[in-house]
Write a protein that holds these residues in place. Structure first.
Motif, PDB file in Angstrom:
ATOM      1  N   LEU A 188       0.903  -1.171  -0.136  1.00  0.00           N
ATOM      2  CA  LEU A 188       0.124  -0.099  -0.010  1.00  0.00           C
ATOM      3  C   LEU A 188       0.976   1.318  -0.105  1.00  0.00           C
ATOM      4  O   LEU A 188       0.279   2.346   0.045  1.00  0.00           O
ATOM      5  CB  LEU A 188      -1.020   0.083   1.286  1.00  0.00           C
ATOM      6  CG  LEU A 188      -1.760  -1.022   1.224  1.00  0.00           C
ATOM      7  CD1 LEU A 188      -2.584  -1.065   2.619  1.00  0.00           C
ATOM      8  CD2 LEU A 188      -2.850  -0.921   0.079  1.00  0.00           C
ATOM      9  N   GLY A 189       2.203   1.041   0.059  1.00  0.00           N
ATOM     10  CA  GLY A 189       3.097   2.125  -0.112  1.00  0.00           C
ATOM     11  C   GLY A 189       3.517   2.737   1.236  1.00  0.00           C
ATOM     12  O   GLY A 189       4.113   3.932   1.425  1.00  0.00           O
ATOM     13  N   CYS A 190       3.194   2.049   2.372  1.00  0.00           N
ATOM     14  CA  CYS A 190       3.727   2.417   3.716  1.00  0.00           C
ATOM     15  C   CYS A 190       5.055   1.751   4.035  1.00  0.00           C
ATOM     16  O   CYS A 190       5.320   0.610   3.763  1.00  0.00           O
ATOM     17  CB  CYS A 190       2.597   2.105   4.611  1.00  0.00           C
ATOM     18  SG  CYS A 190       3.036   2.353   6.412  1.00  0.00           S
ATOM     19  N   GLU A 191       5.909   2.591   4.294  1.00  0.00           N
ATOM     20  CA  GLU A 191       7.296   2.021   4.430  1.00  0.00           C
ATOM     21  C   GLU A 191       7.836   2.659   6.055  1.00  0.00           C
ATOM     22  O   GLU A 191       8.860   2.405   6.280  1.00  0.00           O
ATOM     23  CB  GLU A 191       8.220   2.907   3.662  1.00  0.00           C
ATOM     24  CG  GLU A 191       8.016   2.470   2.136  1.00  0.00           C
ATOM     25  CD  GLU A 191       8.430   0.958   1.933  1.00  0.00           C
ATOM     26  OE1 GLU A 191       9.212   0.350   2.730  1.00  0.00           O
ATOM     27  OE2 GLU A 191       8.020   0.519   1.017  1.00  0.00           O
ATOM     28  N   ASP A 192       6.798   2.538   7.120  1.00  0.00           N
ATOM     29  CA  ASP A 192       7.096   2.808   8.117  1.00  0.00           C
ATOM     30  C   ASP A 192       6.145   2.415   9.406  1.00  0.00           C
ATOM     31  O   ASP A 192       4.982   2.496   9.053  1.00  0.00           O
ATOM     32  CB  ASP A 192       7.561   4.309   8.521  1.00  0.00           C
ATOM     33  CG  ASP A 192       8.446   4.785   9.767  1.00  0.00           C
ATOM     34  OD1 ASP A 192       9.605   4.934   9.463  1.00  0.00           O
ATOM     35  OD2 ASP A 192       8.073   4.387  11.058  1.00  0.00           O
ATOM     36  N   SER A 193       6.505   1.553  10.252  1.00  0.00           N
ATOM     37  CA  SER A 193       5.460   1.297  11.312  1.00  0.00           C
ATOM     38  C   SER A 193       6.162   1.200  12.700  1.00  0.00           C
ATOM     39  O   SER A 193       7.413   1.259  12.769  1.00  0.00           O
ATOM     40  CB  SER A 193       5.204  -0.103  11.017  1.00  0.00           C
ATOM     41  OG  SER A 193       6.234  -1.235  10.954  1.00  0.00           O
ATOM     42  N   THR A 194       5.375   1.079  13.743  1.00  0.00           N
ATOM     43  CA  THR A 194       5.500   1.148  15.110  1.00  0.00           C
ATOM     44  C   THR A 194       5.006  -0.132  15.751  1.00  0.00           C
ATOM     45  O   THR A 194       3.655  -0.221  15.624  1.00  0.00           O
ATOM     46  CB  THR A 194       5.220   2.459  15.784  1.00  0.00           C
ATOM     47  OG1 THR A 194       6.007   3.635  15.169  1.00  0.00           O
ATOM     48  CG2 THR A 194       5.537   2.406  17.359  1.00  0.00           C
TER      49      THR A 194
END
Length: 329
Positions: A188-194
């Protein structure tokens, strides 16, 4: 997946509380602990102005539905949505009580939560922070359970302390679910998570041992922000370890999975240890203990407050916000 919108012209601020563990009477303003939590919450909401509140577990004692309802009513007054992961004390009475706890909180309109796949526990879900149609940050909320059995390489059972089984951890099936979610987020184009959970993963032990110049911290929280106390390459660490790290006592595979996925997850935030608040970047991932909120169960008064995640297109910045309550003691 729960989706929240970020305004293009401002940061998205997440304020994390941890380990309330207050009985119904302790929430009362007539109780010392009630005055402490009331002052702490008001101070943090006013100072931080969050867009979302998260709670990293041990919200109450298992089966104490009245305390849960009071807590939610208190948070409702601030008009900010809030999301949780369960702690070990929230669920040490079994699944029926946890389901009832879900029902109590779900009556509050600002409560955000999904149970997630039933075989993985309770509360494995994602909160996506979206800007201009793109997910710029994902909060991966996961259930670290209560206790777990632990065995050595010869099949002999290992106990973490006394005669009690080891602290909980993510199941192998959960780790696979985590990796699937990272793949989905990337698609989905998300490249950062916590990653937010209650009980620390084993890597917290390795991280502190490698980062800090001593074995345990006997310095003040204020001193911990000085680079002189940290080894080379870890000068951006801060916070203290005033008690042993209460993780599962063997490699649980969590950090291996984070590394396997190219450190898409750049922050891990946990609660559980009331007297630890260190934050260390270990192999590209910041591992942080959340600051405990209030005086419930046990605490260190100078370590009272919350932890803030500031989200923008450049990633996430994590910092602790402490609230001085000495005038209430």
């Amino acid at each position: 997946m729960i989706t929240l919108q970020k305004q293009a012209d401002k940061d998205f601020v997440v304020l994390n509380f941890s380990d309330f563990q207050l009985s119904p009477g302790e929430w009362s303003i007539e109780h010392k602990n009630g005055r402490i939590i009331d002052y702490t919450l008001k101070s943090l909401y006013e100072r931080v102005k969050p867009d979302l509140v998260t709670i990293s577990g041990d919200i109450a004692w298992c089966g104490d539905y009245e305390a849960l309802d009071i807590m939610a009513s208190q948070l409702d007054k601030f008009g900010v949505p809030y999301a949780i992961v369960w702690g070990n004390h929230d669920q040490d009475g079994g699944s029926e009580k946890l389901i009832e706890a879900e029902n109590v909180l779900s009556k509050h309109p600002l409560f955000l939560y999904e149970r997630g796949p039933s075989e993985l526990g309770y509360g494995n879900y994602i909160i996506a922070i979206e800007e201009d149609g793109k997910i710029i940050e994902a909060l991966i909320m996961m259930d670290s359970h209560d206790h777990a059995r632990c065995y050595d390489s010869e099949g002999k059972e290992i106990f973490a302390w006394g005669t009690t089984p080891a602290w909980g951890k993510l199941y192998p099936e959960q780790i696979e679910w985590y990796k699937e979610q990272i793949d989905m987020l990337r698609s989905l184009g998300c490249e950062d998570s916590t990653l937010i959970m209650h009980i620390p993963c084993y890597a917290y032990r390795d991280a502190f041992k490698e980062a800090y110049k001593g074995e345990t911290t006997n310095i003040s929280i204020e001193e911990s922000y000085k680079s002189e106390y940290w080894n080379e390459g870890y000068e951006d660490s801060f916070g203290v370890m005033y008690e042993n790290i209460c993780s599962y006592p063997a490699n649980d595979g969590v950090f291996d999975a984070i590394s396997e996925k190219g450190a898409h997850t750049k922050n891990v935030l946990v609660g559980h240890d009331h007297k630890n608040c260190f934050s260390v970047v270990y192999k590209g991932v910041r591992l942080s203990f959340a600051v405990k909120t209030g005086a419930g169960c046990y605490w260190t008064p100078e370590m009272n407050g919350g932890t803030v995640l500031t989200v923008n297109k450049n990633g996430v910045k994590l910092n602790h916000e402490f609230v001085d309550v000495t005038h209430l003691l």
